[in-house]
Write an enzyme that holds these catalytic residues in place. Structure first.
Site, PDB file in Angstrom:
ATOM      1  N   ALA A   1       0.839  -1.201   0.000  1.00 13.49           N
ATOM      2  CA  ALA A   1       0.000   0.000   0.000  1.00 13.49           C
ATOM      3  C   ALA A   1       0.871   1.247   0.000  1.00 13.49           C
ATOM      4  CB  ALA A   1      -0.927   0.007   1.220  1.00 13.49           C
ATOM      5  N   ASP A   2       0.358   2.295  -0.610  1.00 11.34           N
ATOM      6  CA  ASP A   2       1.058   3.576  -0.571  1.00 11.34           C
ATOM      7  C   ASP A   2       0.065   4.699  -0.801  1.00 11.34           C
ATOM      8  OD1 ASP A   2       3.124   5.802  -1.296  1.00 11.34           O
ATOM      9  OD2 ASP A   2       4.303   4.093  -0.639  1.00 11.34           O
ATOM     10  N   THR A   3       0.442   5.888  -0.354  1.00 14.64           N
ATOM     11  CA  THR A   3      -0.433   7.052  -0.439  1.00 14.64           C
ATOM     12  C   THR A   3       0.308   8.213  -1.081  1.00 14.64           C
ATOM     13  OG1 THR A   3      -1.612   6.361   1.556  1.00 14.64           O
ATOM     14  CG2 THR A   3      -1.857   8.660   0.900  1.00 14.64           C
TER      15      THR A   3
END
Length: 199
Positions: free
Chosen positions: A74-76
């Site tokens: 996951a990454d933002t």
């Protein structure tokens, strides 16, 4: 060996999975996020696509060395309305600068999540939230950064909305899980469908 692994050391993402009742392990992916982001920006990729690509890179890297394990990456990313992107701050001065740039304006947050097995992506989703930050006096910004630097240094946007960061905003559109770092509802639906979460 666990069936599910989170390719992240993010306490926020791990807390979300734990609160949902999932059994999993965690491991840092050690992906060079800065270099990959710079390369993708140079290629004209959007903040949304960069969040997806970073999540995939993390999931694929770990799953390629753990056969049969489902790895969640996951990454933002954060995009200002002028089209520019903000990344994690390098130091308190940069954190204060980021907050000044966002104060009184809207920005968009994209949280990508990718599941991979045996080094191959098998599922993905990207959540989007829109956040309106209230005008912030310089004295407030300085105090906020001084008080919370140890936690906000690891976050794009310099806030943890589940904590004191909620005071930065006038309005938010989007689910809280996307803002904390992962679009949980589509992820949980997929995990249930594949037998990795209780149905």
């Amino acid at each position: 060996m666990t069936q599910l692994l989170l390719a992240s050391q993010s306490s926020g993402r791990a807390a979300m999975l734990r609160a949902a009742g999932l059994s999993f392990e965690t491991s840092a992916a050690h992906v060079d996020e800065e270099a990959l982001t710079a390369s993708l920006l140079a290629a004209g990729q959007t903040a949304r696509n960069i969040a997806d690509a970073l999540a995939e890179a993390k999931a694929v890297k770990i799953s390629s060395r753990l056969p049969g394990v489902t790895v969640i990456g996951a990454d933002t990313t954060l995009a200002l309305d002028d089209g520019s992107m903000l990344t994690k701050p390098a130091d308190p001065a940069e954190a204060a600068d980021h907050l000044r740039r966002m104060a009184g304006t809207r920005h968009r947050l994209f949280s990508g999540v990718v599941a991979a097995r045996d080094g191959v992506p098998v599922w993905r989703a990207v959540g989007e939230a829109r956040l309106w930050m209230r005008p912030l006096p310089d004295a407030f910004i300085a105090d906020y950064v001084a008080r919370h630097w140890d936690s906000i240094r690891w976050t794009v946007g310099c806030y943890e909305i589940e904590g004191a960061g909620v005071q930065l905003f006038d309005r938010v559109e989007g689910d809280p899980w996307t803002i904390i770092g992962m679009p949980m509802l589509p992820l949980l639906a997929w995990l249930r469908a594949t037998g990795l979460a209780p149905a």
